[in-house]
Scaffold this motif. Structure first.
Motif, short mmCIF file in Angstrom:
data_model
loop_
_atom_site.label_atom_id
_atom_site.label_comp_id
_atom_site.label_asym_id
_atom_site.label_seq_id
_atom_site.Cartn_x
_atom_site.Cartn_y
_atom_site.Cartn_z
N ILE A 140 0.85 -1.19 0.00
CA ILE A 140 0.00 0.00 0.00
C ILE A 140 0.88 1.24 0.00
N GLU A 141 0.78 2.03 -1.05
CA GLU A 141 1.55 3.27 -1.17
C GLU A 141 0.71 4.49 -0.82
N GLN A 142 -0.59 4.42 -1.10
CA GLN A 142 -1.49 5.51 -0.76
C GLN A 142 -2.81 4.92 -0.29
N LYS A 143 -3.43 5.60 0.66
CA LYS A 143 -4.78 5.21 1.07
C LYS A 143 -5.57 6.47 1.41
N HIS A 144 -6.83 6.46 0.99
CA HIS A 144 -7.71 7.60 1.20
C HIS A 144 -9.02 7.09 1.79
N GLN A 145 -9.42 7.65 2.92
CA GLN A 145 -10.71 7.27 3.49
C GLN A 145 -11.82 7.98 2.73
N LEU A 146 -12.89 7.23 2.43
CA LEU A 146 -14.01 7.74 1.66
C LEU A 146 -15.19 8.01 2.57
N SER A 147 -16.03 8.95 2.20
CA SER A 147 -17.22 9.26 2.99
C SER A 147 -18.25 8.15 2.81
N THR A 148 -19.07 7.95 3.83
CA THR A 148 -20.10 6.91 3.77
C THR A 148 -21.19 7.22 4.78
N HIS A 149 -22.39 6.71 4.50
CA HIS A 149 -23.50 6.80 5.45
C HIS A 149 -23.72 5.46 6.14
N SER A 150 -22.89 4.46 5.82
CA SER A 150 -23.04 3.14 6.42
C SER A 150 -22.19 3.05 7.68
N GLY A 151 -22.25 1.92 8.36
CA GLY A 151 -21.45 1.71 9.55
C GLY A 151 -20.05 1.23 9.25
N ASN A 152 -19.72 1.02 7.97
CA ASN A 152 -18.39 0.58 7.58
C ASN A 152 -17.46 1.77 7.39
N MET A 153 -16.16 1.51 7.49
CA MET A 153 -15.15 2.47 7.06
C MET A 153 -14.72 2.08 5.65
N LEU A 154 -14.66 3.04 4.75
CA LEU A 154 -14.36 2.76 3.35
C LEU A 154 -13.04 3.44 2.97
N TYR A 155 -12.22 2.69 2.20
CA TYR A 155 -10.93 3.22 1.78
C TYR A 155 -10.66 2.90 0.31
N HIS A 156 -9.96 3.80 -0.33
CA HIS A 156 -9.39 3.58 -1.65
C HIS A 156 -7.89 3.46 -1.44
N ILE A 157 -7.33 2.28 -1.75
CA ILE A 157 -5.90 2.08 -1.56
C ILE A 157 -5.22 1.85 -2.90
N GLN A 158 -3.95 2.24 -2.99
CA GLN A 158 -3.21 2.15 -4.24
C GLN A 158 -1.79 1.66 -3.98
N GLY A 159 -1.24 1.00 -4.99
CA GLY A 159 0.15 0.57 -4.94
C GLY A 159 0.49 -0.27 -6.15
N LEU A 160 1.69 -0.13 -6.68
CA LEU A 160 2.14 -0.93 -7.83
C LEU A 160 1.18 -0.81 -9.01
N ASP A 161 0.68 0.39 -9.24
CA ASP A 161 -0.27 0.63 -10.33
C ASP A 161 -1.55 -0.18 -10.20
N MET A 162 -1.87 -0.58 -8.99
CA MET A 162 -3.13 -1.29 -8.72
C MET A 162 -3.93 -0.50 -7.70
N GLU A 163 -5.26 -0.60 -7.81
CA GLU A 163 -6.16 0.12 -6.92
C GLU A 163 -7.23 -0.82 -6.40
N PHE A 164 -7.57 -0.68 -5.12
CA PHE A 164 -8.59 -1.52 -4.51
C PHE A 164 -9.51 -0.67 -3.64
N PHE A 165 -10.72 -1.18 -3.48
CA PHE A 165 -11.72 -0.58 -2.60
C PHE A 165 -11.84 -1.50 -1.39
N VAL A 166 -11.76 -0.92 -0.18
CA VAL A 166 -11.73 -1.71 1.04
C VAL A 166 -12.85 -1.27 1.98
N LYS A 167 -13.58 -2.25 2.49
CA LYS A 167 -14.53 -2.02 3.57
C LYS A 167 -13.93 -2.58 4.85
N LEU A 168 -14.01 -1.82 5.92
CA LEU A 168 -13.53 -2.26 7.23
C LEU A 168 -14.63 -2.14 8.26
#
Length: 286
Positions: A19-47
């Protein structure tokens, strides 16, 4: 935690992901949401907390079932699991917009094809899942009126009663719902289950669905909820009807199907949703 998450992603994609970059995203749910990046790949994460893992796992299974139908696009699931203190769900990151002028028509066509895709004799699903964070039972039943009245309306009335929210005699209400649907035995369609604007995005004009609460039921339940709080555009419903016209009795059943979601909002939010649900029950079911 983030290193453990990166290691699990790496094991799944068979590539050393960092993981080289991570950004927390806004949400109305009870989850925490993140956009993570690294090695020219991107993923969406729910925590969320560790005990939420079952919700993430059933969500992933539902998304895979929908994807297998090849009717509508969903984000690809990467993995679900736990770290020492969190549960997580990782999927591909898609840079979506919330609307597209031609995308709604495409979604109408695709949802109609999804609803026609299966030849299922019973109502339910192979596992229970979650409507948002609320358990949704899906025990297989052969009769639609029994399934909906018991596992949708009756189930939520019982949960509400445990909160000391009373809407009348539960057995009587369940029986009235059963009577209203008596003789209505629709084709069992694979439903998204929570078809609202917040669970729809667009890659250009390509519709993308996410956050499903799947089960096999009356397709009208998907269409009814799509028109409930922030109705999807007319172009969506018109396109759906071009492929798979709704039955004449849909308008009579629509509010009854949406009572399930009204009760769910009463359960998680109370307030005006409780008043609206109580008013509907008093006018139509008591």
């Amino acid at each position: 935690m983030w290193q453990a998450l990166a290691e699990q992603i790496s094991a799944e994609i068979q590539c050393d992901f960092q993981i080289e970059q991570k950004h927390q995203l806004s949400t109305h749910s009870g989850n925490m949401l993140y956009h993570i990046q690294g090695l020219d790949m991107e993923f969406f994460v729910k925590l969320n907390q560790r005990e939420v893992l079952d919700s993430f796992e059933t969500e992933a299974l539902s998304m895979q079932v929908l994807t297998q139908r090849q009717c509508v696009r969903l984000p690809k699931i990467i993995c679900a699991g736990q770290t020492l203190d969190k549960s997580f769900l990782v999927m591909e990151y898609l840079p979506m917009t919330s609307a597209h002028p031609y995308g709604w028509q495409a979604l109408g066509h695709q949802l109609a094809f999804l609803h026609k895709a299966d030849d299922q004799a019973m109502y339910g699903f192979d596992w229970d899942n979650y409507l948002s964070a609320t358990m949704q039972p899906n025990q297989w039943q052969a009769n639609w009126s029994s399934f909906f009245s018991e596992q949708r309306i009756g189930w939520l009335l019982q949960l509400l009663a445990e909160q000391h929210q009373q809407f009348g005699d539960i057995d009587k209400i369940v029986e009235r719902v059963r009577q209203k649907l008596h003789g209505h035995q629709p084709k069992a369609a694979l439903l998204h289950g929570e078809l609202v604007r917040g669970n729809i995005g667009f890659l250009s004009e390509v519709p993308v669905l996410f956050d499903p609460a799947c089960y096999f039921g009356d397709r009208e339940a998907d269409l009814a909820y799509s028109q409930m709080f922030d109705p999807l555009p007319d172009s969506f419903i018109n396109a759906y009807n071009q492929v798979y016209p709704l039955d004449a009795g849909y308008n009579e059943r629509k509010d009854l199907y949406n009572l399930y979601h009204l009760l769910h909002h009463a359960y998680i939010r109370g307030g005006r949703y409780s008043w609206q649900a109580r008013d509907y029950i008093r006018q139509h079911l008591l």
